[in-house]
Scaffold this motif. Structure first.
Motif, PDB file in Angstrom:
ATOM      1  N   GLU A 167       0.751  -1.192  -0.098  1.00 50.37           N
ATOM      2  CA  GLU A 167      -0.076   0.090   0.101  1.00 50.37           C
ATOM      3  C   GLU A 167       0.997   1.132   0.031  1.00 50.37           C
ATOM      4  O   GLU A 167       2.221   1.159   0.414  1.00 50.37           O
ATOM      5  N   ILE A 168       0.395   2.443  -0.474  1.00 51.05           N
ATOM      6  CA  ILE A 168       1.091   3.442  -0.552  1.00 51.05           C
ATOM      7  C   ILE A 168       1.587   4.054   0.845  1.00 51.05           C
ATOM      8  O   ILE A 168       0.877   3.778   1.892  1.00 51.05           O
ATOM      9  N   ASN A 169       2.896   4.235   0.968  1.00 53.13           N
ATOM     10  CA  ASN A 169       3.473   4.765   2.352  1.00 53.13           C
ATOM     11  C   ASN A 169       3.451   3.806   3.251  1.00 53.13           C
ATOM     12  O   ASN A 169       3.668   3.746   4.604  1.00 53.13           O
ATOM     13  N   LYS A 170       3.198   1.975   2.951  1.00 48.01           N
ATOM     14  CA  LYS A 170       3.173   1.200   3.993  1.00 48.01           C
ATOM     15  C   LYS A 170       4.044   0.095   3.526  1.00 48.01           C
ATOM     16  O   LYS A 170       3.897  -1.030   3.980  1.00 48.01           O
ATOM     17  N   GLY A 171       5.195   0.244   2.776  1.00 45.17           N
ATOM     18  CA  GLY A 171       6.060  -0.826   2.424  1.00 45.17           C
ATOM     19  C   GLY A 171       5.558  -1.930   1.529  1.00 45.17           C
ATOM     20  O   GLY A 171       4.439  -1.622   0.855  1.00 45.17           O
ATOM     21  N   ILE A 172       6.481  -2.938   1.422  1.00 41.07           N
ATOM     22  CA  ILE A 172       5.966  -4.095   0.434  1.00 41.07           C
ATOM     23  C   ILE A 172       6.073  -5.369   1.253  1.00 41.07           C
ATOM     24  O   ILE A 172       7.122  -5.440   2.207  1.00 41.07           O
ATOM     25  N   ALA A 173       5.292  -6.356   1.315  1.00 42.45           N
ATOM     26  CA  ALA A 173       5.425  -7.681   1.718  1.00 42.45           C
ATOM     27  C   ALA A 173       5.201  -8.725   0.664  1.00 42.45           C
ATOM     28  O   ALA A 173       4.244  -8.828  -0.043  1.00 42.45           O
ATOM     29  N   VAL A 174       6.547  -9.404   0.435  1.00 44.14           N
ATOM     30  CA  VAL A 174       6.298 -10.541  -0.497  1.00 44.14           C
ATOM     31  C   VAL A 174       6.614 -12.057   0.103  1.00 44.14           C
ATOM     32  O   VAL A 174       7.282 -12.012   0.950  1.00 44.14           O
ATOM     33  N   ILE A 175       5.589 -12.916  -0.422  1.00 42.12           N
ATOM     34  CA  ILE A 175       6.050 -14.319   0.145  1.00 42.12           C
ATOM     35  C   ILE A 175       6.035 -14.912  -1.132  1.00 42.12           C
ATOM     36  O   ILE A 175       5.283 -15.062  -2.077  1.00 42.12           O
ATOM     37  N   PHE A 176       7.129 -15.772  -1.283  1.00 45.25           N
ATOM     38  CA  PHE A 176       7.281 -16.682  -2.462  1.00 45.25           C
ATOM     39  C   PHE A 176       7.690 -18.170  -2.021  1.00 45.25           C
ATOM     40  O   PHE A 176       8.336 -18.224  -1.062  1.00 45.25           O
ATOM     41  N   THR A 177       7.218 -19.203  -2.594  1.00 45.60           N
ATOM     42  CA  THR A 177       7.819 -20.652  -2.168  1.00 45.60           C
ATOM     43  C   THR A 177       8.616 -21.094  -3.403  1.00 45.60           C
ATOM     44  O   THR A 177       8.589 -20.681  -4.615  1.00 45.60           O
ATOM     45  N   PHE A 178       9.438 -21.959  -3.007  1.00 47.45           N
ATOM     46  CA  PHE A 178      10.401 -22.672  -3.884  1.00 47.45           C
ATOM     47  C   PHE A 178      10.497 -24.100  -3.644  1.00 47.45           C
ATOM     48  O   PHE A 178      10.256 -24.500  -2.307  1.00 47.45           O
TER      49      PHE A 178
END
Length: 262
Positions: free
Chosen positions: A251-262
């Motif tokens: 979200e704007i001004n709330k950073g980024i959260a990424v989850i990926f599997t491998f």
């Protein structure tokens, strides 16, 4: 004679009507199943076309990324290595000039030594960017640790890294994971203006999972246009090769959260 019995003609007519009814129902069912099956096949073909299109886009993204990487390496070689070696060559020719004073000889020799040292250092950096030696020797965990140290050396970001997975020796797969994190961290710094980054590898019910977060300016992840850049396509392609999944929330001004599997 039974007066209530149905005449033979009427009985035949009733049987014909009943038979005709069942025939019509059977034909309607056949037509219904035919068109239903046709629609299902059409949907499956459309789905296959979408998968093929997605694979083409992934392949295109990888090819473009590789070409960009080749251009960058060629530019680095030309700017950092070739130019310095040219000057070394010129200085070497100067040494053969007659009537050089001792001071001039020392100055030219020092220039050659300094330029050669810089060329060697730059060649090491180029090789390191292609495949960090620590990654090849000690694996993904050590490679990510060094990556975090490199980003922290800029003094503009603080990284927090935690690993709970015992990685195997599959360098090819691990290189994809390393490049994904490299891309995410570059994006966090360059576009997200983040000052803190969190990375964690965890075993989530038998599935290897990476959790990535930053405190940057973020973006609207609900807007699909924000996830169509070359960097994001490259990440998607690598996750696909790992047979994994990826989820990006921001979200704007709330950073980024990424989850990926491998």
């Amino acid at each position: 004679m039974n007066t209530h019995s149905i005449p033979e003609k009427e009985l035949v007519a009733i049987i014909l009507y009943i038979s005709l009814f069942f025939i019509i129902v059977a034909v309607v069912l056949i037509i219904f199943f035919y068109f239903s099956r046709k629609k299902i096949i059409q949907k499956e073909l459309e789905k296959k076309d979408l998968v093929l299109q997605y694979q083409k886009e992934q392949l295109h993204a990888i090819i473009v990324t590789q070409e960009e990487e080749r251009k960058r390496i060629a530019q680095d070689l030309h700017d950092d290595i070739s130019s310095k070696l040219n000057i070394v060559s010129l200085n070497t020719h100067l040494l053969s000039a007659p009537n050089l004073t001792e001071a001039e000889t020392i100055e030219i020799t020092d220039n050659i030594i300094n330029l050669t040292a810089k060329a060697l250092e730059n060649s090491r950096k180029i090789a390191h960017n292609l495949l960090p030696p620590v990654f090849e020797k000690f694996g993904l965990n050590a490679g990510v640790e060094e990556l975090c140290e490199e980003f922290e050396s800029s003094k503009s970001v603080k990284t927090y890294y935690k690993n709970e997975i015992d990685f195997d020796d599959n360098i090819d797969r691990h290189l994809h994971i390393f490049r994904i994190l490299q891309e995410l961290m570059n994006n966090s710094l360059r576009h997200g203006k983040a000052t803190e980054i969190w990375i964690a590898f965890k075993d989530n019910n038998g599935i290897n999972t990476c959790y990535y977060e930053d405190n940057g300016i973020g973006f609207d992840s609900k807007n699909s246009e924000n996830q169509k850049g070359l960097g994001m396509k490259n990440i998607d392609s690598r996750v696909s090769f790992l047979n994994g999944t990826i989820k990006i929330d921001s979200e704007i001004n709330k950073g980024i959260a990424v989850i990926f599997t491998f």
